[in-house]
Design an enzyme around this catalytic site. Structure first.
Site, PDB file in Angstrom:
ATOM      1  N   TYR A  39       0.862  -1.183   0.000  1.00 16.13           N
ATOM      2  CA  TYR A  39       0.000   0.000   0.000  1.00 16.13           C
ATOM      3  C   TYR A  39       0.898   1.233   0.000  1.00 16.13           C
ATOM      4  CZ  TYR A  39      -4.418   2.435   0.611  1.00 16.13           C
ATOM      5  OH  TYR A  39      -5.508   3.240   0.428  1.00 16.13           O
ATOM      6  N   LYS A  94     -19.787 -21.175 -10.974  1.00 10.02           N
ATOM      7  CA  LYS A  94     -19.023 -20.953 -12.200  1.00 10.02           C
ATOM      8  C   LYS A  94     -17.594 -20.529 -11.855  1.00 10.02           C
ATOM      9  CE  LYS A  94     -19.913 -20.835 -16.701  1.00 10.02           C
ATOM     10  NZ  LYS A  94     -20.784 -21.755 -17.441  1.00 10.02           N
ATOM     11  N   GLU A 136     -23.573 -14.798 -18.020  1.00 12.03           N
ATOM     12  CA  GLU A 136     -24.163 -16.071 -17.589  1.00 12.03           C
ATOM     13  C   GLU A 136     -25.642 -15.893 -17.273  1.00 12.03           C
ATOM     14  OE1 GLU A 136     -23.416 -20.149 -16.927  1.00 12.03           O
ATOM     15  OE2 GLU A 136     -22.033 -18.591 -17.579  1.00 12.03           O
ATOM     16  N   ALA A 195     -34.831 -22.522 -29.765  1.00 11.12           N
ATOM     17  CA  ALA A 195     -34.299 -21.374 -30.514  1.00 11.12           C
ATOM     18  C   ALA A 195     -33.895 -20.253 -29.570  1.00 11.12           C
ATOM     19  CB  ALA A 195     -35.328 -20.888 -31.526  1.00 11.12           C
ATOM     20  N   GLY A 196     -33.360 -20.634 -28.417  1.00  9.42           N
ATOM     21  CA  GLY A 196     -32.829 -19.661 -27.478  1.00  9.42           C
ATOM     22  C   GLY A 196     -31.339 -19.475 -27.681  1.00  9.42           C
ATOM     23  N   ALA A 198     -28.578 -21.110 -26.620  1.00 11.92           N
ATOM     24  CA  ALA A 198     -27.750 -22.262 -26.984  1.00 11.92           C
ATOM     25  C   ALA A 198     -28.058 -22.750 -28.391  1.00 11.92           C
ATOM     26  CB  ALA A 198     -27.947 -23.387 -25.972  1.00 11.92           C
ATOM     27  N   ASN A 318     -20.351 -27.863 -20.490  1.00 14.93           N
ATOM     28  CA  ASN A 318     -19.656 -26.614 -20.819  1.00 14.93           C
ATOM     29  C   ASN A 318     -18.297 -26.474 -20.149  1.00 14.93           C
ATOM     30  OD1 ASN A 318     -22.049 -26.070 -22.137  1.00 14.93           O
ATOM     31  ND2 ASN A 318     -22.155 -23.948 -21.439  1.00 14.93           N
TER      32      ASN A 318
END
Length: 414
Positions: A39, A94, A136, A195-196, A198, A318
């Site tokens: 510092y 995550k 996310e 159809a989102g 992903a 993933n």
């Protein structure tokens, strides 16, 4: 979720201290001299250096190994819009995966902002903190616009894992499955249910890898996305084709590939039976797939099947992608994660699955043997080679495509 699993999960998150994350010091600070370096007055030296040359932040701070995992909680796992606060356990989770698999540090940030403009403005202003942003659990279609706008404003990688992370693993597995079935991606008739984020990202990546648009059928809750529909947003309309197909049943008749990123039990026995010889079925809805593997196999003995679950072969997970994609991007200080980098990750994963499996993997999964074939088309998350192959491929692609800000590290040059 069973009562036992619920109890165990709550205990895991609560004890011995709440949550899954903490910070740690990387430098000693136990003497007066060390305190003066950490510092004031010593910290003034790197401040001046960074003010003069902003890229020195990667040299003197933790920015170069720090990713922000950021959500507004509008599409949390399979739980829907739980809000940002309830998304925090997922964002912490995550962070655990980033650290465990790629030694990347994470701050998880949960933003109270359903409005895309508010969310973009908030995240963009956090840019100096991070070396990369992992978006996310943000609902479609807002997630597409949010990612695009942030990528345009920020000089660090912005990566929506629900889109591109899923797409990378789907594509890697599909390349191998089609090879085993003796089919080419350019010739394959592919149907995607969902159809989102992903689904659209997976179809886009497959097009970049050589699939033909006329062979793709994207299906949402109202049926096949075709040129005659007038209810399509800009992202869905990109996949509208001239076709007589209107239903999932129509689209799957004679199809080579089914990719499900939708919901449980939406793929019937009859639909599987109507597919072409040597079909590939990716039933990725979690925890309950579009069709149970045992049901699909009872209908067809010539299929290759993948799910999102750990208790069946060929898990599309993933974690095979995002930690290692970011590792490669951070190691060359990339300003973006682009298509050449994601396709490089696809090919690295696909090639790895074709090589002999290390003994550590067999031990981790209690197997005596595991080899490239119908029940092993993608690597497992505990394959130690992932941390070498995928980051190296991504880093090289970043350099070759002009988004890297430093040369390829020596360990990636072999």
């Amino acid at each position: 979720m069973s009562d036992d699993l619920t109890r165990d999960a709550l205990r895991y998150h609560a004890e011995p201290v709440p949550g899954k994350l903490a910070t740690a010091l990387t430098k000693p600070c136990s003497t007066q001299a060390e305190l003066s370096l950490a510092y004031t007055p010593g910290v003034a030296a790197p401040v001046r250096a960074i003010a003069e040359e902003p890229l020195d932040a990667f040299r003197y701070t933790g920015r170069g190994n720090l990713v922000g995992v950021i959500s507004n909680g509008t599409a949390v796992l399979g739980l829907g819009n739980t809000g940002p606060l309830a998304s925090k356990p997922v964002m912490e989770g995550k962070a655990v995966l980033f650290k465990q698999f790629a030694d990347i540090d994470v701050f998880d940030i949960e933003v109270e902002a359903e409005d895309p403009d508010d969310f973009v403005e908030t995240v963009a202003r956090l840019g100096p903190t991070f070396g990369g942003i992992n978006l996310e659990d943000i609902a479609a279609p807002a997630c597409f616009d949010i990612e695009r706008r942030l990528a345009e404003r920020m000089d660090i990688p912005v990566f929506h894992d629900d889109q591109h992370g899923t797409a990378v693993i789907v594509a890697a597995g599909l390349l191998n499955a089609l090879e085993l079935q003796g089919k080419a991606l350019a010739d394959a008739r592919i149907v995607c249910l969902g159809a989102g984020a992903a689904g659209i990202a997976s179809m886009n990546l497959l097009l970049n890898l050589g699939a033909r648009a006329e062979n793709l059928r994207l299906v949402d809750r109202k049926g096949v996305i075709h040129a005659g529909r007038d209810d399509l947003n800009q992202w869905k309309s990109a996949f509208a084709v001239e076709t007589a197909d209107r239903t999932l049943e129509d689209a799957l008749s004679g199809a080579d590939v089914f990719i499900g990123v939708s919901g449980p039990d939406l793929l019937t026995r009859e639909m599987v039976a109507s597919m072409a010889a040597g079909p590939v079925v990716f039933a990725l809805s979690n925890p309950d797939p579009e069709i149970r593997p045992e049901v699909a196999r009872a209908v067809r003995d010539d299929l290759i099947l993948a799910t999102g679950r750990t208790d069946y072969p060929n898990q599309v997970n993933n974690v095979l992608g995002f930690p290692f994609i970011f590792r490669g991007a951070l190691d060359v200080r990339a300003s973006a994660i682009n298509v050449p980098m994601t396709t490089a990750a696809v090919r690295a994963l696909a090639e790895l699955a074709r090589e002999p499996v290390p003994s550590e993997v067999l031990t981790a999964y209690g197997r005596d043997d595991l080899a490239f074939g119908p029940d092993y088309i993608i690597p497992t998350p505990f394959d130690p080679r992932l941390g070498e192959r995928v980051p190296a491929a991504v880093a090289r692609a970043a350099v070759d495509s002009g988004v890297a800000r430093v040369e390829l590290p020596a360990r990636y040059q072999t």
